[in-house]
Design an enzyme around this catalytic site. Sequence first.
Site, short mmCIF file in Angstrom:
data_model
loop_
_atom_site.label_atom_id
_atom_site.label_comp_id
_atom_site.label_asym_id
_atom_site.label_seq_id
_atom_site.Cartn_x
_atom_site.Cartn_y
_atom_site.Cartn_z
N GLU A 41 0.82 -1.20 0.00
CA GLU A 41 0.00 0.00 0.00
C GLU A 41 0.86 1.25 0.00
O GLU A 41 2.07 1.21 0.26
CB GLU A 41 -0.93 0.00 1.21
CG GLU A 41 -1.95 -1.11 1.16
CD GLU A 41 -2.88 -1.13 2.35
OE1 GLU A 41 -3.89 -1.85 2.26
OE2 GLU A 41 -2.63 -0.45 3.36
N CYS A 50 -0.82 -4.61 -6.10
CA CYS A 50 -1.47 -5.86 -5.70
C CYS A 50 -0.45 -7.00 -5.61
O CYS A 50 0.59 -6.98 -6.28
CB CYS A 50 -2.56 -6.24 -6.69
SG CYS A 50 -3.92 -5.08 -6.76
N GLU A 52 -0.71 -10.06 -6.72
CA GLU A 52 -0.58 -10.78 -7.99
C GLU A 52 0.38 -10.05 -8.94
O GLU A 52 1.21 -10.68 -9.60
CB GLU A 52 -1.95 -10.93 -8.68
CG GLU A 52 -2.95 -11.70 -7.86
CD GLU A 52 -3.79 -10.83 -6.93
OE1 GLU A 52 -4.91 -11.26 -6.59
OE2 GLU A 52 -3.34 -9.74 -6.52
N CYS A 83 -8.41 -8.83 -8.19
CA CYS A 83 -9.19 -7.69 -8.66
C CYS A 83 -9.25 -7.72 -10.19
O CYS A 83 -8.54 -8.50 -10.84
CB CYS A 83 -8.59 -6.38 -8.15
SG CYS A 83 -7.04 -5.91 -8.97
N CYS A 86 -5.88 -7.22 -11.92
CA CYS A 86 -4.98 -8.37 -11.79
C CYS A 86 -5.46 -9.55 -12.63
O CYS A 86 -4.66 -10.32 -13.13
CB CYS A 86 -4.83 -8.78 -10.33
SG CYS A 86 -3.73 -7.64 -9.45
#
Length: 130
Positions: A41, A50, A52, A83, A86
Amino acid sequence: MSLVDAARLVRENAYAPYSNFQVGAAIRSASGVVYTGVNVENAAYPEGTCAEAGAIAAMVAAGETKLVEVAVIAGSPLPVSPCGGCRQKLAEFGASDVPVTMATTGGTVEETTLGALLPGAFSNDYLGEG
């Protein structure tokens, strides 16, 4: 070690001070090597990464461009799915029949494929001359 176990272990390294939602991902390349990633983050929220995407970046940095299996895990009540972004990133490097395991830290597991997660994925087939 299973792919889910690899994702579970690396999840502990996630940098999630804002959401406290740690995600770990592991992908197996065509050569059999396992690459892992975590969510990272950022105080400027949309600038995070992310898990992935991190695993894919590690695979590409190692010189590989084909994945054959994916696992994602988070401390959520339901198995966490990649998501939308991803899903598209995974589809860039894996066929529609690539197995995807989505898991919770509590042990709930759901199995699917990249094609089921992203039917009609945008691919380089659309980039041809027409």
